[in-house]
Design a protein around this motif. Sequence first.
Motif, PDB file in Angstrom:
ATOM      1  N   HIS A 109       0.745  -1.266  -0.194  1.00 54.87           N
ATOM      2  CA  HIS A 109       0.131  -0.025  -0.105  1.00 54.87           C
ATOM      3  C   HIS A 109       0.775   1.381  -0.103  1.00 54.87           C
ATOM      4  CE1 HIS A 109      -3.567  -2.400   0.440  1.00 54.87           C
ATOM      5  NE2 HIS A 109      -3.035  -2.891   1.366  1.00 54.87           N
ATOM      6  N   GLN A 110       1.210   1.498  -1.480  1.00 55.16           N
ATOM      7  CA  GLN A 110       2.302   2.621  -1.497  1.00 55.16           C
ATOM      8  C   GLN A 110       2.014   4.197  -0.667  1.00 55.16           C
ATOM      9  OE1 GLN A 110       5.336   3.598  -3.302  1.00 55.16           O
ATOM     10  NE2 GLN A 110       6.025   1.402  -2.216  1.00 55.16           N
ATOM     11  N   GLU A 111       1.427   3.980  -0.315  1.00 57.29           N
ATOM     12  CA  GLU A 111      -0.694   5.761  -0.333  1.00 57.29           C
ATOM     13  C   GLU A 111       0.321   5.449   1.116  1.00 57.29           C
ATOM     14  OE1 GLU A 111      -3.506   2.601  -1.012  1.00 57.29           O
ATOM     15  OE2 GLU A 111      -1.522   2.972  -1.618  1.00 57.29           O
ATOM     16  N   LEU A 112       0.308   4.319   1.236  1.00 60.07           N
ATOM     17  CA  LEU A 112       0.723   4.978   3.125  1.00 60.07           C
ATOM     18  C   LEU A 112       2.194   4.899   3.217  1.00 60.07           C
ATOM     19  CD1 LEU A 112      -0.432   1.447   4.826  1.00 60.07           C
ATOM     20  CD2 LEU A 112      -1.591   3.664   4.676  1.00 60.07           C
ATOM     21  N   THR A 113       2.762   5.394   3.008  1.00 55.72           N
ATOM     22  CA  THR A 113       4.089   6.371   2.829  1.00 55.72           C
ATOM     23  C   THR A 113       4.288   7.345   2.003  1.00 55.72           C
ATOM     24  OG1 THR A 113       4.653   5.529   0.388  1.00 55.72           O
ATOM     25  CG2 THR A 113       5.752   3.968   2.120  1.00 55.72           C
ATOM     26  N   ARG A 114       3.398   8.390   1.757  1.00 53.58           N
ATOM     27  CA  ARG A 114       3.623   9.371   1.373  1.00 53.58           C
ATOM     28  C   ARG A 114       3.287  10.237   2.035  1.00 53.58           C
ATOM     29  NH1 ARG A 114      -2.693  11.180  -1.232  1.00 53.58           N
ATOM     30  NH2 ARG A 114      -1.610  13.096  -0.652  1.00 53.58           N
ATOM     31  N   CYS A 115       3.481  10.295   3.759  1.00 50.12           N
ATOM     32  CA  CYS A 115       4.298  11.394   4.381  1.00 50.12           C
ATOM     33  C   CYS A 115       5.220  11.682   4.661  1.00 50.12           C
ATOM     34  CB  CYS A 115       3.068  10.782   5.976  1.00 50.12           C
ATOM     35  SG  CYS A 115       3.326   9.317   6.295  1.00 50.12           S
ATOM     36  N   PHE A 116       5.793  10.143   4.923  1.00 45.89           N
ATOM     37  CA  PHE A 116       7.234  10.306   3.936  1.00 45.89           C
ATOM     38  C   PHE A 116       8.301  11.352   3.668  1.00 45.89           C
ATOM     39  CE2 PHE A 116       6.021   6.236   5.878  1.00 45.89           C
ATOM     40  CZ  PHE A 116       7.316   6.317   7.489  1.00 45.89           C
ATOM     41  N   GLN A 117       7.155  11.175   1.706  1.00 47.94           N
ATOM     42  CA  GLN A 117       7.838  12.226   0.699  1.00 47.94           C
ATOM     43  C   GLN A 117       7.176  13.700   1.592  1.00 47.94           C
ATOM     44  OE1 GLN A 117       9.234  11.782  -1.911  1.00 47.94           O
ATOM     45  NE2 GLN A 117       9.189  13.994  -1.916  1.00 47.94           N
ATOM     46  N   LYS A 118       6.204  14.124   1.920  1.00 46.88           N
ATOM     47  CA  LYS A 118       5.586  15.327   2.720  1.00 46.88           C
ATOM     48  C   LYS A 118       6.549  16.072   3.430  1.00 46.88           C
ATOM     49  CE  LYS A 118       2.446  17.103   0.969  1.00 46.88           C
ATOM     50  NZ  LYS A 118       2.479  18.133  -0.361  1.00 46.88           N
TER      51      LYS A 118
END
Length: 274
Positions: free
Chosen positions: A97-106
Motif C-alpha cells: 500500500h504505497q499510499e501509506l508512505t506519502r507522509c514521508f515524502q511530504k
Amino acid sequence: MGTFQEPTEKSGYLEQEFRLFHIKDQTKKEFAYHYHDFHKVVVFLSGRAAYHIEGKSYYLKPWDILLVSRHAIHKPEIDPSVPYERFILWIRDDIAHQELTRCFQKASDRSFNLIRLDSQVQEHLKELLYDLSASLKAEEFGSDLLSDALFTQFMVYVNRIFLEKQYILDQKSYTYDSQVESLLRYINHNLTADLSIETLARKYYLSKYHMMRKFKEETGYTIHSYIISKRLLMARTLISQGTPVVKAAHMSGFTDYTTFSRAYKKQFGAPPSK
C-alpha cells in the motif's frame, strides 16, 4: 564513524514490510549521523531526547511522533541520566500500500518531521500502537492479519494528521538555521544541477568559507560529503530499479564515471555493477 568528512553510514536492515520495536534503555551511547534504506517512525514515550534530521533539531515531548524518511540523514541525542523509552516503526519503501508512505515524502518536501498531538488523538494512536505491539507477539489465529490491519490503521491516521496538518505546531519544539535549511532544500531538490561550493555561495550571497563552516556546524558533515552521499543514494535507487549503471550515474549528477564508481564502492562496499 569518527569524522563526518566521509559519506554517512547506513544503519539497519529490513526484510519484512514493517517491524515494530518497543525499547526502554539508559545508555551513554553517542550516535553518529546515519541513514536507513527504509522509512522510520519514532514515537517518543519518555526521557530527554533531541533528534537532528537534515539540519533541523527537534526537542521531544511524550508521544511526539517523528517521520524519518528513507535516506534522510539523522541522529538522536539522548540524555543518559534518565531512561529513554520509545516505539520505533521501520517501514519498507516498496510496501504493497504505497499510499501509506506519502507522509514521508511530504516530510521531505516540507523539511518538517514532527507530529505533536492533542490528548484525544494521542490516546487513540497510543491504543493502536499497544494493540499492534501485542498482536505482533501473539500466536493466536489471524494474528498476522490483525497486525497488518492495525499497522494499516495506524499509518492511515498518521498520514491524515500529517498531510492535513492536524498537528500542534509549537515553534519552541524545533530549531534550525534558515540559511542552512535553504541550502539543504535546494541541494535535495536539485541533485543533478551544478552544486559546486562557488555556485552555492553565489546563489545564497554567502562567503564560501562562512557557508561551509555554518553547514558543518549545523549538520555535522561537509557540503561536499553530503552532496556526494545523496547523489550516490539516488544512483543506487535508480540502479535497483533497472537503470543502466552509466545512465544512473549521469542522472544522479555525476559527470565522471570513474569518480562515481570509486565513490560508490567506498560508500556501499561494492562496485555499482554488483
